[in-house]
Scaffold this motif. Structure first.
Motif, PDB file in Angstrom:
ATOM      1  N   GLU A 113     -16.122   0.013  29.267  1.00 24.69           N
ATOM      2  CA  GLU A 113     -16.592  -0.661  28.055  1.00 24.69           C
ATOM      3  C   GLU A 113     -15.764  -0.170  26.880  1.00 24.69           C
ATOM      4  O   GLU A 113     -15.519   1.033  26.739  1.00 24.69           O
ATOM      5  CB  GLU A 113     -18.073  -0.346  27.832  1.00 24.69           C
ATOM      6  CG  GLU A 113     -18.719  -1.129  26.713  1.00 24.69           C
ATOM      7  CD  GLU A 113     -20.218  -0.863  26.658  1.00 24.69           C
ATOM      8  OE1 GLU A 113     -20.969  -1.600  27.333  1.00 24.69           O
ATOM      9  OE2 GLU A 113     -20.624   0.097  25.973  1.00 24.69           O
ATOM     10  N   LYS A 114     -15.300  -1.085  26.045  1.00 32.48           N
ATOM     11  CA  LYS A 114     -14.488  -0.702  24.887  1.00 32.48           C
ATOM     12  C   LYS A 114     -14.738  -1.699  23.764  1.00 32.48           C
ATOM     13  O   LYS A 114     -15.119  -2.849  23.999  1.00 32.48           O
ATOM     14  CB  LYS A 114     -12.999  -0.667  25.257  1.00 32.48           C
ATOM     15  CG  LYS A 114     -12.468  -1.930  25.930  1.00 32.48           C
ATOM     16  CD  LYS A 114     -11.073  -1.715  26.493  1.00 32.48           C
ATOM     17  CE  LYS A 114     -10.590  -2.922  27.285  1.00 32.48           C
ATOM     18  NZ  LYS A 114      -9.252  -2.710  27.864  1.00 32.48           N
ATOM     19  N   ARG A 115     -14.529  -1.244  22.557  1.00 31.00           N
ATOM     20  CA  ARG A 115     -14.778  -2.092  21.392  1.00 31.00           C
ATOM     21  C   ARG A 115     -13.570  -2.064  20.463  1.00 31.00           C
ATOM     22  O   ARG A 115     -13.073  -0.994  20.097  1.00 31.00           O
ATOM     23  CB  ARG A 115     -16.012  -1.628  20.634  1.00 31.00           C
ATOM     24  CG  ARG A 115     -16.374  -2.526  19.435  1.00 31.00           C
ATOM     25  CD  ARG A 115     -17.610  -2.028  18.713  1.00 31.00           C
ATOM     26  NE  ARG A 115     -18.795  -2.127  19.554  1.00 31.00           N
ATOM     27  CZ  ARG A 115     -19.504  -3.237  19.688  1.00 31.00           C
ATOM     28  NH1 ARG A 115     -19.147  -4.353  19.047  1.00 31.00           N
ATOM     29  NH2 ARG A 115     -20.571  -3.248  20.464  1.00 31.00           N
ATOM     30  N   CYS A 116     -13.115  -3.247  20.096  1.00 34.50           N
ATOM     31  CA  CYS A 116     -12.051  -3.400  19.105  1.00 34.50           C
ATOM     32  C   CYS A 116     -12.709  -3.713  17.765  1.00 34.50           C
ATOM     33  O   CYS A 116     -13.592  -4.576  17.712  1.00 34.50           O
ATOM     34  CB  CYS A 116     -11.106  -4.518  19.517  1.00 34.50           C
ATOM     35  SG  CYS A 116      -9.876  -4.969  18.253  1.00 34.50           S
ATOM     36  N   VAL A 172     -19.206   3.899  43.174  1.00 35.58           N
ATOM     37  CA  VAL A 172     -19.052   5.158  42.455  1.00 35.58           C
ATOM     38  C   VAL A 172     -18.727   6.301  43.412  1.00 35.58           C
ATOM     39  O   VAL A 172     -18.030   7.259  43.038  1.00 35.58           O
ATOM     40  CB  VAL A 172     -20.311   5.472  41.625  1.00 35.58           C
ATOM     41  CG1 VAL A 172     -21.505   5.781  42.517  1.00 35.58           C
ATOM     42  CG2 VAL A 172     -20.052   6.616  40.659  1.00 35.58           C
ATOM     43  N   VAL A 173     -19.194   6.246  44.670  1.00 38.81           N
ATOM     44  CA  VAL A 173     -18.893   7.307  45.629  1.00 38.81           C
ATOM     45  C   VAL A 173     -17.390   7.366  45.897  1.00 38.81           C
ATOM     46  O   VAL A 173     -16.780   8.445  45.884  1.00 38.81           O
ATOM     47  CB  VAL A 173     -19.672   7.102  46.937  1.00 38.81           C
ATOM     48  CG1 VAL A 173     -19.246   8.118  47.982  1.00 38.81           C
ATOM     49  CG2 VAL A 173     -21.169   7.203  46.682  1.00 38.81           C
ATOM     50  N   LEU A 174     -16.765   6.216  46.145  1.00 37.40           N
ATOM     51  CA  LEU A 174     -15.320   6.207  46.382  1.00 37.40           C
ATOM     52  C   LEU A 174     -14.546   6.574  45.123  1.00 37.40           C
ATOM     53  O   LEU A 174     -13.473   7.201  45.204  1.00 37.40           O
ATOM     54  CB  LEU A 174     -14.893   4.828  46.896  1.00 37.40           C
ATOM     55  CG  LEU A 174     -15.057   4.627  48.400  1.00 37.40           C
ATOM     56  CD1 LEU A 174     -14.830   3.173  48.785  1.00 37.40           C
ATOM     57  CD2 LEU A 174     -14.120   5.533  49.175  1.00 37.40           C
ATOM     58  N   GLU A 188     -21.304   5.014  35.060  1.00 38.74           N
ATOM     59  CA  GLU A 188     -21.906   4.466  36.269  1.00 38.74           C
ATOM     60  C   GLU A 188     -23.033   3.501  35.908  1.00 38.74           C
ATOM     61  O   GLU A 188     -23.846   3.778  35.028  1.00 38.74           O
ATOM     62  CB  GLU A 188     -22.462   5.602  37.129  1.00 38.74           C
ATOM     63  CG  GLU A 188     -23.133   5.137  38.408  1.00 38.74           C
ATOM     64  CD  GLU A 188     -23.726   6.272  39.213  1.00 38.74           C
ATOM     65  OE1 GLU A 188     -24.509   5.992  40.147  1.00 38.74           O
ATOM     66  OE2 GLU A 188     -23.420   7.452  38.905  1.00 38.74           O
ATOM     67  N   GLU A 189     -23.078   2.379  36.612  1.00 35.63           N
ATOM     68  CA  GLU A 189     -24.139   1.388  36.417  1.00 35.63           C
ATOM     69  C   GLU A 189     -24.409   0.698  37.750  1.00 35.63           C
ATOM     70  O   GLU A 189     -23.523   0.038  38.300  1.00 35.63           O
ATOM     71  CB  GLU A 189     -23.732   0.365  35.347  1.00 35.63           C
ATOM     72  CG  GLU A 189     -24.794  -0.681  35.047  1.00 35.63           C
ATOM     73  CD  GLU A 189     -24.336  -1.666  33.984  1.00 35.63           C
ATOM     74  OE1 GLU A 189     -24.536  -1.364  32.783  1.00 35.63           O
ATOM     75  OE2 GLU A 189     -23.733  -2.699  34.353  1.00 35.63           O
ATOM     76  N   ASP A 190     -25.591   0.895  38.295  1.00 29.51           N
ATOM     77  CA  ASP A 190     -25.987   0.262  39.558  1.00 29.51           C
ATOM     78  C   ASP A 190     -25.024   0.588  40.702  1.00 29.51           C
ATOM     79  O   ASP A 190     -24.664  -0.278  41.506  1.00 29.51           O
ATOM     80  CB  ASP A 190     -26.098  -1.257  39.389  1.00 29.51           C
ATOM     81  CG  ASP A 190     -27.130  -1.654  38.353  1.00 29.51           C
ATOM     82  OD1 ASP A 190     -28.142  -0.936  38.218  1.00 29.51           O
ATOM     83  OD2 ASP A 190     -26.917  -2.672  37.666  1.00 29.51           O
ATOM     84  N   GLY A 191     -24.571   1.843  40.760  1.00 31.74           N
ATOM     85  CA  GLY A 191     -23.681   2.266  41.826  1.00 31.74           C
ATOM     86  C   GLY A 191     -22.237   1.861  41.638  1.00 31.74           C
ATOM     87  O   GLY A 191     -21.403   2.122  42.506  1.00 31.74           O
ATOM     88  N   LYS A 213     -17.260   9.383  30.978  1.00 31.65           N
ATOM     89  CA  LYS A 213     -16.134   9.996  30.282  1.00 31.65           C
ATOM     90  C   LYS A 213     -15.431   8.924  29.462  1.00 31.65           C
ATOM     91  O   LYS A 213     -15.670   7.725  29.629  1.00 31.65           O
ATOM     92  CB  LYS A 213     -15.165  10.626  31.275  1.00 31.65           C
ATOM     93  CG  LYS A 213     -14.478   9.644  32.202  1.00 31.65           C
ATOM     94  CD  LYS A 213     -13.613  10.390  33.199  1.00 31.65           C
ATOM     95  CE  LYS A 213     -13.059   9.439  34.266  1.00 31.65           C
ATOM     96  NZ  LYS A 213     -12.432  10.174  35.365  1.00 31.65           N
ATOM     97  N   SER A 214     -14.562   9.359  28.583  1.00 32.33           N
ATOM     98  CA  SER A 214     -13.787   8.429  27.767  1.00 32.33           C
ATOM     99  C   SER A 214     -12.326   8.498  28.167  1.00 32.33           C
ATOM    100  O   SER A 214     -11.853   9.500  28.721  1.00 32.33           O
ATOM    101  CB  SER A 214     -13.943   8.752  26.278  1.00 32.33           C
ATOM    102  OG  SER A 214     -13.481  10.069  26.022  1.00 32.33           O
ATOM    103  N   THR A 215     -11.614   7.425  27.906  1.00 31.47           N
ATOM    104  CA  THR A 215     -10.182   7.367  28.181  1.00 31.47           C
ATOM    105  C   THR A 215      -9.541   6.412  27.187  1.00 31.47           C
ATOM    106  O   THR A 215     -10.222   5.593  26.552  1.00 31.47           O
ATOM    107  CB  THR A 215      -9.912   6.892  29.620  1.00 31.47           C
ATOM    108  OG1 THR A 215      -8.517   7.025  29.921  1.00 31.47           O
ATOM    109  CG2 THR A 215     -10.327   5.439  29.824  1.00 31.47           C
ATOM    110  N   GLY A 216      -8.248   6.510  27.022  1.00 33.28           N
ATOM    111  CA  GLY A 216      -7.543   5.593  26.143  1.00 33.28           C
ATOM    112  C   GLY A 216      -7.340   4.247  26.812  1.00 33.28           C
ATOM    113  O   GLY A 216      -7.077   4.173  28.012  1.00 33.28           O
ATOM    114  N   SER A 217      -7.460   3.175  26.038  1.00 33.15           N
ATOM    115  CA  SER A 217      -7.241   1.829  26.556  1.00 33.15           C
ATOM    116  C   SER A 217      -6.669   0.971  25.434  1.00 33.15           C
ATOM    117  O   SER A 217      -6.191   1.503  24.422  1.00 33.15           O
ATOM    118  CB  SER A 217      -8.565   1.255  27.089  1.00 33.15           C
ATOM    119  OG  SER A 217      -8.334   0.021  27.756  1.00 33.15           O
TER     120      SER A 217
END
Length: 541
Positions: free
Chosen positions: A68-71, A85-87, A60-63, A41-45
């Motif tokens: 990740e964001k780009r300026c 990721v489970v928690l 998710e990556e390797d559990g 999903k995306s979110t504001g940062s």
């Protein structure tokens, strides 16, 4: 349980409308968006360098959960958001409860978050813990401090008269929060009128008064006694480990002996203590078990441990962040592996899963009940009971959480309506709680009635840890929690709008913790606007 089964259980959990849908609007008319769930999903940062608002991707990556964001000017940034990721998904499943903000916010016309804080009418949560900084001077100056303001600019130290007005700003909020006397360096006791500030908060009728402290002032027993007499109830004591090496690595000096002496003085005068460790991977994360065992051994005086994973300040490279980043799931796993007191994936829940209880209180008559409606990824917690033999049992071991939470929601709905349901709601709530209490799994000898007495001690601070009460004498309830305050690398605007830990400024404005200390860093604006130069401060003092 295998990981795929755990994921299916979390993703399939039946959620009630109160936990999933937008609740219309805030008390002041701003629309409440539903919480976005799942991955990716995306979110504001924000960009960690220039702080412009950017879009971030959570995936998710390797559990693990990564951000990740780009300026457009400063390029790509990656960070570890949650290590399990489970928690992460469990927190969303159990902690999607929405708030309605304040009935009397500072700012009515909200701009793009977080550019016009104050609090605004679009903020979605109330103040649970109201911080009031008394000074930005420090008697330690630790390298891990997120602020360090007093070392680089104006001295900020409001007068007692200004402090009283700041306290009044909190008292005017609906609902009224807990008062936390604080400072960016955890040295609010350096204020020359600290005891008078405690006495003023007491006179204003705050239900609970606490201090965030590094403990150095409480090496003086007389000072501790005067604080207790003035009305101080709880000390949030900076406590990073039970071995000296942890302080040498984290604080740059030996402090263990002083921390223990300060704790002994707090015990002697009857000020309840909460240990507050700052955790950095590879520095002191091996101390989690020792700190928690010390709390259990002193459960007569320690109300809990509030672990705080480090927030990075300044420019920190990705490799260094990945090596040092410690997330809330890391804490849950450390408690399981180092103590066995609670299981990481089954005994930990987001703090705002307590929202149904506050919602029920409101339905039963409180006009503006305190609501635990922070973002589900702000805090994880578990409660444990310590008996006379220092045996530890988590609440989740004998409470059916999956049954209890929706039952509380249904009772709140019934109590909100007119007619006989409202008058019977209190009795129904009591019976519902009993139905989800498993006596055979509870600590030896703990009856349902005794458990209610423990719960009352958590709600009413004058009851908790009362040695005259036979239940409180035999059993102690300890909070074990982690709150991960954001920095510019893991900044999430959805969390800002739901923040429940706030700061008040001398002009009466109130700011979310993570926009006060990171992102736009309103702290700097407040200290520059209301502080004085070191030379002027020295002349005045």
């Amino acid at each position: 349980m295998p990981l795929p089964d755990l994921l299916r259980n979390v993703r399939s959990r039946r959620r009630s409308p109160a936990a999933t849908e937008a609740l219309g609007s805030t008390y002041r008319g701003a629309s409440i968006p539903p919480l976005r769930r799942g991955l990716p999903k995306s979110t504001g940062s924000i960009c960690p360098v220039c702080q412009r608002t950017v879009l971030a991707r959570l995936f998710e990556e390797d559990g693990r959960v990564m951000m990740e964001k780009r300026c457009p000017e400063h390029g790509l940034f990656r960070d570890l958001y949650w290590s399990d990721v489970v928690l992460y998904l469990k927190a969303e499943a159990y902690g999607g409860y929405q708030g309605k903000g304040l009935a009397n916010p500072n700012v009515e016309g909200a701009g793009p978050c977080p550019t016009r804080c104050g609090l605004c009418h679009a903020h979605l949560s109330q103040t649970l813990c109201g911080n009031l900084d008394l000074t930005n001077r420090c008697n330690l100056g630790c390298p891990t401090c997120f602020a360090g303001a007093g070392r680089r600019g104006p001295i900020y130290e409001p007068t007692l008269e200004t402090i009283v007005e700041m306290l009044r700003a909190y008292r005017a909020q609906r609902p009224v929060p807990v008062a936390m006397l604080s400072s960016p360096e955890e040295s609010p006791t350096l204020h020359p009128q600290f005891v008078e500030a405690v006495r003023a908060a007491t006179a204003l009728g705050f239900p609970h008064i606490q201090v965030a402290t590094n403990g150095m002032a409480f090496l003086d027993l007389d000072f501790a006694e005067r604080c207790k007499e003035a009305g101080l109830h709880t000390a949030y004591l900076q406590f990073d480990g039970v071995e000296e090496a942890a302080y040498l690595r984290l604080r740059g000096r030996p402090l263990l002996e002083k921390k223990l002496r300060a704790f002994e003085n707090l015990k002697r005068v009857g000020i309840v203590t909460v240990f507050v460790p700052t955790l950095v991977r590879g520095i002191n994360d091996d101390q989690v078990g020792g700190i928690l065992r010390l709390a259990v051994a002193n459960a007569d005086f320690v109300a809990g441990v509030s672990f705080q994973p480090v927030a990075f300040t300044g420019r920190v490279g990705e490799a260094d962040r990945m090596a040092r980043r410690f997330t809330l799931p890391d804490l849950a796993w450390a408690v399981e592996q180092q103590t066995g007191y609670a299981r990481a994936r089954s005994d930990w829940y987001p703090l705002n899963c307590l929202a149904p209880f506050s919602r029920l209180m409101g339905a039963l008559g409180a006009e503006y009940p305190l609501a635990f409606t922070c973002h589900p990824h702000c805090a994880l917690a578990t409660y444990i009971i310590v008996d006379e033999a220092e045996r530890v049992t988590p609440f989740t071991g004998f409470l059916d959480v999956d049954g209890l939470l929706p039952a509380m929601e249904r009772l709140a709905e019934a109590a909100s309506s007119d007619g006989p349901f409202r008058s019977l709601a209190g009795a129904r709530a009591l019976w519902s709680l009993r139905r989800h209490f498993r006596a055979e799994a509870a600590p030896p000898g703990l009856s349902f009635e005794s458990f209610l007495a423990l719960i009352d001690g958590l709600r009413d601070k004058s009851v908790g840890r009362n040695r005259a009460d036979p239940v409180q004498r035999r059993y102690r309830a300890l909070m074990v929690a982690g709150m991960h305050f954001m920095d510019n690398y893991n900044y999430d605007l959805e969390r800002i709008r739901r923040c429940v830990v706030h700061y008040v400024a001398p002009d009466g404005r109130v700011y979310p913790f993570c926009s006060y200390n990171a992102g736009p860093t309103y702290r700097l604006r407040v200290e520059q606007g209301f502080g004085v130069s070191p030379a002027c401060w020295k002349e005045a003092h």
